[in-house]
Write an enzyme that holds these catalytic residues in place. Structure first.
Site, short mmCIF file in Angstrom:
data_model
loop_
_atom_site.label_atom_id
_atom_site.label_comp_id
_atom_site.label_asym_id
_atom_site.label_seq_id
_atom_site.Cartn_x
_atom_site.Cartn_y
_atom_site.Cartn_z
N TRP A 93 -101.09 63.67 56.98
CA TRP A 93 -100.19 63.48 55.83
C TRP A 93 -100.79 64.06 54.55
O TRP A 93 -100.11 64.24 53.56
CB TRP A 93 -99.88 61.98 55.64
CG TRP A 93 -101.06 61.17 55.18
CD1 TRP A 93 -102.27 61.05 55.80
CD2 TRP A 93 -101.17 60.38 53.99
NE1 TRP A 93 -103.11 60.23 55.08
CE2 TRP A 93 -102.46 59.80 53.97
CE3 TRP A 93 -100.29 60.09 52.95
CZ2 TRP A 93 -102.90 58.97 52.95
CZ3 TRP A 93 -100.74 59.25 51.92
CH2 TRP A 93 -102.03 58.70 51.93
N ASP A 94 -102.08 64.38 54.63
CA ASP A 94 -102.80 64.96 53.49
C ASP A 94 -102.06 66.17 52.92
O ASP A 94 -102.09 66.42 51.72
CB ASP A 94 -104.19 65.46 53.92
CG ASP A 94 -105.00 64.46 54.72
OD1 ASP A 94 -104.40 63.56 55.32
OD2 ASP A 94 -106.23 64.60 54.76
N LYS B 100 -110.69 51.32 52.18
CA LYS B 100 -111.25 52.64 52.46
C LYS B 100 -110.87 53.66 51.38
O LYS B 100 -111.66 54.51 51.00
CB LYS B 100 -110.72 53.11 53.82
CG LYS B 100 -111.26 54.45 54.28
CD LYS B 100 -110.71 54.82 55.66
CE LYS B 100 -111.25 56.17 56.11
NZ LYS B 100 -110.64 56.63 57.36
N GLN B 101 -109.64 53.57 50.89
CA GLN B 101 -109.10 54.60 49.99
C GLN B 101 -107.90 54.00 49.26
O GLN B 101 -107.36 52.98 49.68
CB GLN B 101 -108.67 55.80 50.80
CG GLN B 101 -107.51 55.53 51.75
CD GLN B 101 -107.44 56.55 52.88
OE1 GLN B 101 -108.04 56.36 53.92
NE2 GLN B 101 -106.70 57.61 52.66
N GLU C 255 -107.10 52.56 55.73
CA GLU C 255 -107.23 52.39 57.18
C GLU C 255 -108.18 51.26 57.56
O GLU C 255 -108.48 51.07 58.74
CB GLU C 255 -107.67 53.70 57.81
CG GLU C 255 -106.64 54.80 57.65
CD GLU C 255 -107.01 56.10 58.35
OE1 GLU C 255 -108.19 56.28 58.68
OE2 GLU C 255 -106.10 56.94 58.54
#
Ligand code: BGC
Length: 764
Positions: free
Chosen positions: A357-358, A596-597, A485
């Site tokens: 999806w980046d 995580k992000q 994630e």
């Protein structure tokens, strides 16, 4: 921030330089010294081998093989595909008095390796001190042609420093190359032929049955002998060296993967070799230089240090942003709808070459503002793989189209069901990408011809995956994993709910507009997709009633129950425990509030204009200290929001991390390959972060904030056929239209018309 730079390469504004060879760092260097030209990519490994910790990775975009995993539960993929290394064309063997050059065994000095981002070349040189007392200076140069993208070049220059005599030399092209992770060669039925100083080979992959042609012409001033052994062809000779004089071996290679096979591919390969004709390496080097000169003229970001600033630190930032821009432009520049952008590009086997999806969430802005045609090609890749996404949705007992979390060819390739089945962000990111592209380019034709159909199918999927939640009586997504994630199988992930809501509303709006204004095209679409108009009403109803878990102050809970999770002090994690996936038990990572992000922060970034300053501030302050940035997509998003919130120290710290992520091996995993998709975010970091560009409103908005250590930041963006040059200095920013018509933009919330004259705006 728990992460720290591991500084290794010399600082230079246009080059990446390694002085001296450090075997312990060899894989990181190989990744950093990768070259690519969209069609193929090669890690910076030693042509002659002899390095123990090495991955000889040469990859051709779109070449993969398939493995059968075996059917387990419904919805979990039973076969996957992965990028494989292709014909190795750099293999070289040099011998002196029976001794073979292998740097880890050989005695050598003056080692240096340089990636020149203006020339698009990689050069390595050293002096080999042989056991017999001879000093031989060797220089290896390589590059991949950015214009004729099936062409690759190697030049080896030898200079006998203290002797005259014979040097054994051989040069190979080989399909006998193993995938490291899977420990085997995926090439079969290799045909090899040779004529004079040329070799021609063709191989076929085991399962996917793709065919590739590889050929090379080796130019040396000596009589050559050519041998074919199995899947390898070798050209060899003895070179007679005169003391103090240079002698060259030039290799011009063709690697062709054009969708043909058998005799037709072979003939196409021979024609491509003929076409190399009289074009010398010098010609090719000149064309390469011109290509990169043109690229930097339009796409460079220039940073100058302020008088009182640490100049080296600012040059490191300049080098970092150029490295990111160079690597991204090498990996993808458009022109092919067969390719997408792998998370590691063509620089390693990790992530199997897959695109995520980046592409739409992180890379698209770079292309939208530097090369909009490439942005369109990326979206057409999704159109061309729509049918694969429709099949995937069926496997998941859903309707419409579910785009894969990881893919090369459109099929879901991620064997981890938690990611493949629970992450809906690839689908919402494609919808976002379409919206962003159309919003900025006004390409309504694309929207009606391709975009609307993709949107319709994604909306169908999102509507069939949503549930009516018990406690709040609103719609939400249950059993999902958002961008963070570290929390899987959660309910009401705010990102998924919010993006789902926007996707459904946008799809409904586009179709409604098409129904009113382009009824013929709409009727065709309805017929093709069997759209029932009640579906659109349904999407609007769901969008209006989506649950977004936000308290009265504006704080958004990442997912149901997140606020009750035990706390992890991320700053107490020692740096040698990164990457966490290698040092912490898999399940241990998932048991706390460590994320995580960006997850909440991600949609505050994507739909920035839809949130107030207060909402951004409260969420940033809450989530930033809980984010460990184990995804490379993370630091740039934090930097952009920090800049907007006037937390300039934090913004510049995260920017350093984002721009030098691989050069300084921040996440300690650069050895696996470069983080190509997050590299795109380094560009976004500057333009959205420090120039404060926002592209989700009616018109472009800017809010420049120059970091104190910079005297000037200059770059240009392409917007609806015009080039806007932006030059930021302390206290003021100038805007000028370099080419194209005048345009209205908002700067610090005030309306301005930019034209060919300079518009100077004071800092607010
Ligand atoms: C991130 C994902 C990303 C993938 C590829 C993972 O580490 O968590 O968001 O899509 O890497 O870059």
């Amino acid at each position: 921030m728990a992460k720290a730079a591991d500084v290794y390469f010399a600082v230079d504004p246009w080059k990446i330089i390694e002085k001296g060879f450090n075997p312990a760092y060899s894989r990181v260097s190989e990744s950093v010294f990768s070259l690519a030209n969209e069609n193929m990519g090669v890690r910076g490994y030693f042509d002659e081998g002899g390095c123990q910790d090495s991955l000889r990775g040469f990859y051709v975009n779109g070449v993969y093989d398939v493995e059968h995993i075996g059917r387990s539960y419904k919805g979990i993929i039973d076969k996957s595909h992965f990028m494989i290394p292709t014909a190795e064309w750099l293999g070289t063997c040099i011998t002196v008095d029976g001794e073979k050059l292998e740097l880890q065994q050989s005695n050598f000095s003056d080692f240096s390796r340089t990636l020149d981002m203006r020339a698009g070349t990689l050069e390595r040189s050293f002096i080999w001190h042989t056991a017999s007392g001879k000093d031989l200076k060797i220089t290896f140069l390589r590059f991949l042609n950015m214009v004729n993208r099936e062409r690759a070049y190697q030049r080896i220059t030898l200079k006998a420093c203290n002797f005259a005599g014979k040097v054994g030399f051989s040069s190979a092209v080989s399909f006998d190359i193993a995938h490291e992770g899977r420990g085997k060669c995926f090439w079969q039925d290799v045909k090899c032929e040779a004529s004079k100083n040329s070799v021609m080979l063709k191989g076929r992959t085991l399962q996917s049955e793709q065919e590739v042609f590889a050929g090379a012409i080796v130019d040396v001033s000596a009589t050559v002998d050519v041998k074919i052994a199995g899947k390898t062809a070798v050209v060899s000779c003895t070179l007679n060296l005169v003391q103090g004089q240079e002698i060259r071996a030039d290799k011009r290679a063709v690697i062709l993967f054009d969708g043909t096979e058998g005799e037709l591919l072979w003939q196409n390969g021979l024609k491509a070799m003929d076409a190399l004709g009289n074009e010398t390496i010098e010609d090719a080097l000149r064309i390469q230089r011109e290509y990169w000169d043109a690229y930097w003229r339009t796409s460079d970001i220039q940073i100058d240090a302020a008088e009182e600033a640490d100049e080296d630190a600012v040059t490191a930032e300049q080098q970092g942003i150029r490295f990111c821009s160079f690597q991204l432009a090498q990996t993808y520049s458009g022109g092919s709808m067969r390719h997408n952008i792998g998370a590691k590009g063509l620089t390693g086997e990790a992530y199997n070459g897959h695109a995520f999806w980046d592409t739409e969430a992180c890379c698209l802005p770079f292309y939208l503002f530097t090369n909009p045609a490439a942005a369109k090609d990326l979206l057409l890749f999704r159109y061309n793989t729509l049918q694969n996404a429709i099949e995937r949705a069926k496997m998941l007992d859903c309707k419409g189209a579910c785009y894969p979390i990881a893919t090369l060819n459109g099929d879901e390739a991620c064997p981890l069901w938690q990611h493949a089945s629970l992450q809906l962000q690839p689908s919402t990111a494609v919808a976002y990408g379409i919206w962003h592209y159309v919003h900025l380019t006004k390409d309504q034709e694309f929207l009606r011809q391709y975009g609307a159909e993709i949107l319709l199918q994604i909306a169908r999927f999102m509507a069939s995956r949503v549930e009516l939640g018990g406690k709040n009586g609103k719609y939400g997504y249950f059993g999902v994993m958002g961008p963070d994630e570290f929390h899987m199988m959660v309910n009401n992930n705010a990102y998924t709910n919010y993006m789902g809501m926007r996707t459904l509303a946008y799809a409904a709006e586009v179709l409604e507009q098409m129904r009113c204004e382009f009824s013929d095209q709409y009727a065709k679409l309805v017929q093709k997709t069997a759209l029932d108009e009640d579906e659109i009403k349904d999407w609007m109803h769901i969008a209006r009633n989506m649950y977004i878990p936000q308290d009265p102050e504006g704080l958004i809970e990442q997912h149901d129950g997140y606020f009750d999770l035990p706390h992890t002090d991320i700053n107490a994690i020692p740096v040698n425990e990164f990457p966490l996936y290698e040092h912490w038990a898999y399940d241990r990572i998932y048991r706390s509030d460590m994320i995580k992000q960006p997850d909440v922060l991600m949609f505050l970034y994507l739909y920035n204009s839809s949130f107030t300053h207060q909402e951004k501030l409260i969420n940033y302050d809450f989530y930033q200290p809980r984010t460990i940035h184990e995804s490379s997509l993370s630091p740039a998003i934090h930097s952009i929001l920090a800049a907007e919130l006037d937390k300039m120290d934090e913004a510049i710290r995260f920017f350093g991390y984002a721009t030098r992520l691989d050069l300084d091996n921040y996440n300690r995993n650069t050895r696996e390959g470069l983080h190509i998709t997050s590299i795109a975010l380094a560009w976004v970091n500057i333009v959205y972060g420090f120039a404060g560009l926002r592209s989700d409103g009616e018109m472009l908005r800017f809010a420049p904030r120059l970091p104190d250590r910079w005297k000037r930041l200059q770059f240009s963006v392409i917007y609806q056929g015009r080039v806007i040059l932006i030059s930021m200095e302390p206290g003021k920013t100038s805007f000028r239209i370099e080419s194209g018509e005048a345009v209205e933009v908002m700067i610090y919330n005030q309306l301005y018309t930019l034209d060919k004259n300079e518009t100077m705006i004071d800092r607010q």
